[in-house]
Design an enzyme around this catalytic site. Structure first.
Site, mmCIF file in Angstrom:
data_model
loop_
_atom_site.group_PDB
_atom_site.id
_atom_site.type_symbol
_atom_site.label_atom_id
_atom_site.label_comp_id
_atom_site.label_asym_id
_atom_site.label_seq_id
_atom_site.Cartn_x
_atom_site.Cartn_y
_atom_site.Cartn_z
ATOM 1 N N GLU A 1 0.870 -1.153 0.000
ATOM 2 C CA GLU A 1 0.000 0.000 0.000
ATOM 3 C C GLU A 1 0.921 1.222 0.000
ATOM 4 O O GLU A 1 1.804 1.323 0.862
ATOM 5 C CB GLU A 1 -0.872 -0.014 1.264
ATOM 6 C CG GLU A 1 -1.915 1.055 1.232
ATOM 7 C CD GLU A 1 -2.748 1.146 2.509
ATOM 8 O OE1 GLU A 1 -2.658 0.241 3.360
ATOM 9 O OE2 GLU A 1 -3.461 2.145 2.621
ATOM 10 N N ARG B 1 5.054 -12.624 9.844
ATOM 11 C CA ARG B 1 5.768 -11.407 9.486
ATOM 12 C C ARG B 1 7.086 -11.336 10.234
ATOM 13 O O ARG B 1 7.261 -11.943 11.288
ATOM 14 C CB ARG B 1 4.914 -10.155 9.687
ATOM 15 C CG ARG B 1 4.349 -9.901 11.037
ATOM 16 C CD ARG B 1 3.665 -8.521 11.133
ATOM 17 N NE ARG B 1 2.775 -8.191 10.036
ATOM 18 C CZ ARG B 1 2.771 -7.018 9.382
ATOM 19 N NH1 ARG B 1 3.623 -6.078 9.707
ATOM 20 N NH2 ARG B 1 1.925 -6.786 8.435
ATOM 21 N N LYS C 1 4.459 0.850 9.511
ATOM 22 C CA LYS C 1 4.599 2.110 8.780
ATOM 23 C C LYS C 1 3.994 3.265 9.558
ATOM 24 O O LYS C 1 4.495 4.381 9.498
ATOM 25 C CB LYS C 1 3.924 2.000 7.409
ATOM 26 C CG LYS C 1 4.802 1.355 6.374
ATOM 27 C CD LYS C 1 4.122 1.359 5.023
ATOM 28 C CE LYS C 1 3.130 0.224 4.931
ATOM 29 N NZ LYS C 1 2.532 0.065 3.612
#
Ligand code: ATP
Ligand code: MG
Length: 574
Positions: free
Chosen positions: A43, A270, A280
């Protein structure tokens, strides 16, 4: 790429990881005609971090390994947080890591028309409805995993009314947040994702690609699986938190298509690193709050930060390969990443001498005004390494820590009356310690033995210690930025373990994460260019910063020489 991965012990195991095994089996079964097609779907709402690097290496790596393809797709469904700056930096970072998406650069926004049509289809089939409630009301009705949700009072609107309202949403008649389109699935489902999830929301926002065409935007969940479908992705690899979304992606595809083909979603854990925050949102907070100097600050765990710090793409790729692919969440020791960096730079970086904390040494029996050349090797790891010339003279700098006035027996560097080897030059002996009026050591007076020049073949004596140095009159002063970890806590999000989870990660910022000093560097560095990487002998790996110029050299410390990972491994093997 080789197919070895390592467990926590760092021992290589040559085998397929679990995702490779799945793909291998699919190919053998002739699924998708043996075709393998993956994608990396960021994204564009921030710069990429080392966790993304892991996902990039995995997705592009799978394509490489199985002769397949990997797309780059921007999941740009939320215009409020997205920006072209991010779109550009993401592409630069992936290329720098060494991967190529060819002509397959896509955007979820390319599919907005198709997604809209699919939404209309669902409404027409009575499988979606417009809800006039606020987000808070809807969330209050969702229930909990053990308690069923409540149906919305708008759930049983007629198809005509739903179609009319959805068109009016699209035409901009309603304010942001006043209505959503929801899938009509099951408010009793044990999977919360299936409790009538939102498909479209109203956002009167300019989109970096579609401009002002839309004021309604699909939810990520209503776009992601379909985007994979449209791009004929065979293997949708994603992180574990999307496991519970998988039934929803399947449900959407089941409603809107009738082909056999489905992308297979496989989840992996992850990457988490010690002393690092990875989200982020948090990294953006650090940038916006000026806790660091931008996304590419060398202390940031972003790809651009690591690049500026002097990490190489190979070291990041090797690290990703080493840690392998896990099914369960875990935390990797950041020392392993640093170890991969040293390992790569050791092969690649030329050696130079630089003194970070100078102590002046006058060699009293060396002629005043005379300079002579010493010969050094550029890189001892390289058989064909070139030589470099290092000037030697009467006044030199050595590292303050290489001298001790009251030295214990085992101190093999310089001390009063003791002798040490100057790397690539002569043996010197400390004759006198000069102090200022308050007793600080300001200078050493030494003598050299002219029969001990390195490489001359006449050296018959031995000394225990060798230290680095630079000649004063020719040394270059360079601004040198010594970076340390950005956080002091191993888990900055939760320093006291799980229970302290809500602690503010910014409370754990390391106040000493950047120390700027002036170093004295040997003159061979005078033409150094930004991104050049060197080893300051005995000190660490450094790279030339992008702020550096011919007038003012600027170095970043990439990583110190001391390798805590290798040490840990040696210990564990003992
Ligand atoms: P963050 O939570 O850090 O903001 P994200 O998951 O929202 O990251 P995306 O841009 O949506 O970021 O991620 C793009 C791809 O990178 C996704 O497939 C995601 O699963 C993967 N990814 C993100 N973070 C990690 C990580 N720490 N380890 C491995 N893969 C990751
Ligand atoms: Mg995300």
């Amino acid at each position: 790429m080789n197919n070895s991965s390592a467990g926590e012990d760092g021992v290589k195991k040559s085998s397929l990881n679990f995702i490779e095994q799945i793909i291998d089996k699919e190919i053998k079964e002739g699924k998708h005609g043996g075709r393998v097609h993956t994608r990396f779907p960021p994204e564009p709402n921030g710069y990429l971090h080392i966790g993304h690097a892991k996902s990039i290496c995995l997705n592009f790596g799978l394509a490489e390994k199985f002769n397949g393809l990997c797309n780059l797709r921007f999941d740009d469904t939320n215009p409020v947080k997205e920006d072209v700056e991010y779109v550009e930096s993401i592409q630069e970072d992936i290329k720098w890591l060494g991967f190529d998406w060819g002509n397959r650069l896509y955007y979820a926004s390319d599919y907005f028309d198709q997604l809209f049509e699919w939404a209309v289809k669902l409404i027409k089939e009575g499988k979606a409805y417009v809800d006039d409630q606020s987000a808070e009301e809807i969330s209050a009705q969702r229930g909990t995993p053990s308690k069923p949700g409540d149906e919305s009072p708008y759930r049983n609107r007629s198809i005509e009314e739903n179609l009319d309202l959805f068109m009016r949403m699209k035409n901009g008649e309603f304010e942001d947040g006043t209505r959503v389109l929801r899938a009509k699935i099951d408010m009793d489902s044990p999977n919360m994702q299936l409790r009538d999830p939102a498909m479209y929301r109203i956002k009167h926002a300019h989109h970096h690609r579609t401009g002002d065409k839309w004021c309604i935007y699909p939810m990520y969940d209503f776009a992601h699986g379909q985007s994979d479908y449209i791009e004929r992705i065979t293997n949708s690899v994603c992180t574990l938190e999307f496991e519970v979304h998988r039934p929803l992606y399947d449900w959407y595809l089941d409603q809107i298509i009738d082909t056999e083909y489905r992308p297979l979603q496989t989840e992996f854990a992850r990457l988490n690193l010690t002393y690092t925050v990875m989200s982020k949102r948090k990294l953006l907070e650090l940038v916006e709050g000026n806790y660091v100097n931008g996304w590419d600050d060398p202390r940031m765990p972003t790809i651009s930060g690591f690049r500026r710090r002097g990490y190489t793409p190979e070291s990041i790729r090797n690290f990703a390969e080493r840690i392998g692919v896990a099914k369960r969440d875990n935390i990797i020791d950041v020392a392993l990443l640093e170890h991969s960096v040293r390992e790569d730079l050791n092969k690649k970086a030329n050696r130079v001498m630089a003194v970070l904390d100078p102590l002046k040494v006058v060699i009293t029996n060396y002629p005043e005004g005379q300079l002579e050349d010493c010969e050094g090797i550029m890189n001892p790891e390289d058989e064909n390494s070139e030589k470099r010339t290092i000037p030697f003279g009467r006044e030199i700098y050595i590292e303050r820590s290489d001298f001790m006035e009251d030295a214990p027996k085992k101190f093999f560097r310089l001390a009063p009356g003791r002798e040490v080897r100057l790397k690539y030059a002569y043996f010197i002996k400390c004759e006198e310690v000069i102090k200022d009026e308050v007793g600080n050591i300001i200078e050493l007076h030494c003598t050299y033995d002219k029969n001990t020049k390195s490489g001359s073949g006449n050296v018959t004596r031995k000394v225990k210690g060798t230290i680095h140095w630079v000649e004063c009159s020719t040394a270059i002063e360079a601004e040198t930025r010594l970076y340390d970890r950005l956080f002091t806590a191993e888990n900055p999000d939760s320093p006291g373990g799980e229970q302290a989870k809500d602690g503010n990660f910014k409370d754990n910022l390391n106040p000493d994460s950047l120390k700027t000093i002036t170093a004295f560097v040997e003159p061979s560095m005078k033409d150094a260019q930004p991104m050049d990487k060197v080893q300051f002998e005995r000190t660490g790996y450094f790279c030339v910063d992008k702020d550096s110029s011919a007038e003012k050299l600027v170095f970043n410390r990439t990583v110190a020489l001391r390798d805590s990972w290798a040490k840990k491994m040696r210990k564990s093997l003992r």
